[in-house]
Design an enzyme around this catalytic site. Structure first.
Site, short mmCIF file in Angstrom:
data_model
loop_
_atom_site.label_atom_id
_atom_site.label_comp_id
_atom_site.label_asym_id
_atom_site.label_seq_id
_atom_site.Cartn_x
_atom_site.Cartn_y
_atom_site.Cartn_z
N ASP A 159 -6.84 -28.40 14.61
CA ASP A 159 -6.86 -27.67 13.34
C ASP A 159 -6.65 -26.18 13.57
OD1 ASP A 159 -9.32 -27.05 14.38
OD2 ASP A 159 -10.46 -27.47 12.55
N SER A 160 -6.49 -25.79 14.85
CA SER A 160 -6.03 -24.43 15.15
C SER A 160 -4.64 -24.21 14.54
CB SER A 160 -5.99 -24.19 16.66
OG SER A 160 -5.32 -25.26 17.31
N ASP B 295 -7.06 -33.76 14.96
CA ASP B 295 -8.31 -33.10 14.57
C ASP B 295 -8.62 -33.35 13.10
OD1 ASP B 295 -10.26 -31.56 15.67
OD2 ASP B 295 -9.09 -29.71 15.75
N LYS C 98 -10.52 -36.22 16.55
CA LYS C 98 -11.54 -35.31 17.07
C LYS C 98 -12.38 -34.80 15.90
CE LYS C 98 -10.65 -31.01 18.80
NZ LYS C 98 -11.49 -30.14 17.96
N GLU D 231 -15.55 -31.96 15.10
CA GLU D 231 -16.44 -30.90 15.57
C GLU D 231 -17.86 -31.20 15.10
OE1 GLU D 231 -15.30 -26.89 14.57
OE2 GLU D 231 -13.27 -27.19 15.33
N GLU E 1 -16.42 -26.11 24.11
CA GLU E 1 -15.75 -24.82 23.85
C GLU E 1 -16.74 -23.67 23.90
OE1 GLU E 1 -13.13 -24.62 20.45
OE2 GLU E 1 -12.91 -22.44 20.66
#
Ligand code: KIV
Length: 306
Positions: free
Chosen positions: A60-61, A99, A132, A134, A201
């Site tokens: 999602d970057s 993501d 993925k 978070e 991270e």
């Protein structure tokens, strides 16, 4: 386009076979480092696959480096889906992870749990091989629900960009022993819930090393030191292609680079130079040249003149 470049031909000690969830777990057992990168489009994913990258994450970057949002929060499922579909067309060997954007990582009791399952299923139907999420222990039920639906899940703990407001900025996590203990608890809970790997991270190396030793599943670090089972970077950071928001009239292409980023190229400068040269050639009439121009068949232009 004709044939696909064959992947991983010359990459250092990387087996040519398809990367899978079980093969990543084996890589950890064999002490083989996992190479991961983000990608958001077709050409770069072809190049990454050819270079022998093991895991490609449609991160999602994309929000920051592709769509120009200030944080990762605004990126939508539809925007992520566009990137995923393009990347899917470029990959043959690497494992493709997508993501889940902000808002889809809520816990199983919340009304969004149905939604997260639906989002993950739509990613899988469009070519993702894993998703993925978070979040730490509070997301374990969500991870379990996905794993039970046969959707491999990569966890992501430590500095979580989707929690930027809750963290009060992009801050390194786990600097104290109690917060390091909490991170270990998160990691163990996600593994127990069925996650097949974990992104670590923005945490100190000692903390990442401890987590890596305690887990059976591989850890993939970003700003977490070299003791993780693998490393990931945002492709645009590695290429020197990450740009800050534009300011009209100023050529400011330089932003603040996080400590953990190593720039292997300066693609920004390369593109800038190429485009400036093109603009100059157009303005001075040296582009296109004769060689870059089509002509009518012989004798035909005279007929028009007549
Ligand atoms: O979105 C992303 O690119 C990521 C990586 C930095 C791990 O989550």
């Amino acid at each position: 386009m004709s044939s696909h470049p064959s992947p991983a031909e010359n990459s250092t000690q990387r087996p040519a076979g398809k990367v899978t969830v079980p093969s990543l777990i084996k890589a950890k057992q064999r002490n083989e480092k996992i190479v991961a990168l983000t990608a958001y489009d077709y050409p770069t994913s072809v190049i990454l696959d050819h270079a022998g990258v093991d895991v490609v994450l449609v991160g999602d970057s994309a929000a920051n480096v592709v769509f120009g949002y200030e944080t990762t929060l605004p990126v939508s499922l539809d925007e992520m889906m566009l990137c995923l579909k393009a990347v899917r067309r470029g990959l043959r060997r690497a494992l493709l992870v997508a993501d889940l954007p902000f808002g889809y990582g809520l816990n199983a009791e919340s009304p969004a749990s149905e939604e997260v399952l639906k989002a993950a299923i739509s990613f899988m139907k469009n070519g993702a091989e894993a998703v993925k999420i978070e979040g730490g222990i509070q997301h374990a039920d969500q991870v379990k629900a996905l794993a039970q639906a046969n959707i491999p899940v990569m966890g992501h703990i430590g500095l979580m960009p989707q929690s930027v407001h809750a963290m009060g900025g992009y801050r390194v996590q786990g600097k104290t022993s109690s917060s390091a203990d909490e991170l270990l608890e998160d990691a163990l809970a996600l593994e127990a819930a069925g996650a097949f790997s974990l992104v670590l991270e923005g945490i100190p190396e000692e903390v990442a090393e401890r987590i890596t030793e305690k887990l059976q599943i591989p850890t993939i670090g970003i700003g977490a030191g070299e003791k993780c089972d693998g490393q990931i970077l945002v492709l645009h950071d590695l290429l020197g292609l990450t740009v800050p928001p534009p300011v009209l009239g100023q050529g400011a292409l330089k932003g603040r680079k996080p400590r953990f980023v190593r720039e292997y190229a300066n693609v920004k400068e390369t593109i800038l130079g190429a485009v400036q040269e093109y603009a100059k050639d157009v303005r001075t009439g040296t582009f296109p040249s004769d060689k870059e121009t089509y002509r009518m068949s012989e004798g035909e232009s005279e007929k028009i003149a007549q």
